[in-house]
Write an enzyme that holds these catalytic residues in place. Sequence first.
Site, short mmCIF file in Angstrom:
data_model
loop_
_atom_site.label_atom_id
_atom_site.label_comp_id
_atom_site.label_asym_id
_atom_site.label_seq_id
_atom_site.Cartn_x
_atom_site.Cartn_y
_atom_site.Cartn_z
N GLU A 24 -0.77 -16.19 -10.69
CA GLU A 24 0.08 -15.22 -11.40
C GLU A 24 1.57 -15.41 -11.12
O GLU A 24 2.39 -14.71 -11.69
CB GLU A 24 -0.35 -13.80 -11.05
CG GLU A 24 -1.76 -13.48 -11.54
CD GLU A 24 -2.25 -12.11 -11.14
OE1 GLU A 24 -1.52 -11.37 -10.43
OE2 GLU A 24 -3.37 -11.75 -11.54
N CYS A 39 -6.34 -5.13 -7.70
CA CYS A 39 -6.05 -4.72 -6.33
C CYS A 39 -5.53 -5.88 -5.50
O CYS A 39 -4.92 -5.67 -4.45
CB CYS A 39 -7.28 -4.08 -5.69
SG CYS A 39 -8.73 -5.14 -5.67
N HIS A 40 -5.71 -7.12 -5.99
CA HIS A 40 -5.16 -8.27 -5.27
C HIS A 40 -3.63 -8.26 -5.27
O HIS A 40 -3.02 -8.96 -4.47
CB HIS A 40 -5.70 -9.59 -5.87
CG HIS A 40 -5.31 -9.82 -7.29
ND1 HIS A 40 -6.04 -9.29 -8.35
CD2 HIS A 40 -4.28 -10.50 -7.85
CE1 HIS A 40 -5.47 -9.66 -9.48
NE2 HIS A 40 -4.40 -10.38 -9.20
N TYR A 70 0.85 -1.19 0.00
CA TYR A 70 0.00 0.00 0.00
C TYR A 70 0.88 1.25 0.00
O TYR A 70 0.58 2.23 -0.69
CB TYR A 70 -0.93 0.01 1.22
CG TYR A 70 -1.93 -1.12 1.23
CD1 TYR A 70 -3.08 -1.07 0.47
CD2 TYR A 70 -1.72 -2.25 2.02
CE1 TYR A 70 -4.00 -2.11 0.47
CE2 TYR A 70 -2.62 -3.30 2.03
CZ TYR A 70 -3.76 -3.23 1.26
OH TYR A 70 -4.66 -4.25 1.27
N ASN A 76 -12.43 -0.51 -5.27
CA ASN A 76 -12.31 -1.03 -6.63
C ASN A 76 -13.52 -1.90 -6.96
O ASN A 76 -13.73 -2.93 -6.33
CB ASN A 76 -11.02 -1.83 -6.76
CG ASN A 76 -10.85 -2.48 -8.11
OD1 ASN A 76 -11.44 -2.05 -9.10
ND2 ASN A 76 -10.06 -3.54 -8.16
#
Length: 165
Positions: free
Chosen positions: A161, A134-135, A103, A126
């Site tokens: 990912e 945002c993950h 963040y 979001n």
Amino acid sequence: MNGPLDVLVTPITGGTLTVVAADGVVVASGYDEDVVARIPASYRARGTQDVDKIDGVSDAIDAYVAGDIGALDAVPVDQPGGEFFQAAWQAMRQIPPGETWSYAELAAKLGKPKAVRAAGSACARNNVAPFVPCHRILRSDGSLGGYAYGLPVKRALLIHEGASL
């Protein structure tokens, strides 16, 4: 165009994703049943229709599930929000798949290093996850932090990912 909004419910990494799109632009999405209730006011009058495919969006989801982990990042989105939130959401789309930011890093990338809480608020507000990823935002200590759809979904997306957790 003024036709009804397309609503697609589809399996994806992490669970079942509901996507609402206006003319191929995602205006709401998420891993819960309340997505349609979060359609931005500017689109609500159009109504909705359930569909099996959304041009461009469905192909991107299929590619993402098949391993093209950057496929969702190019899907067009539109969500209401002030200048800071728009900048934060755009910045999140610049995080390469498989990488994460804290963040604090997000706030710094926005030129507002003290706006860490505001960066967290941008994640929380979001309305088009996972298209705005945002993950990929974690706490400064590397822990997952929060996620509107639960930490198991966030973890599944990050693992898919290739992020180091």
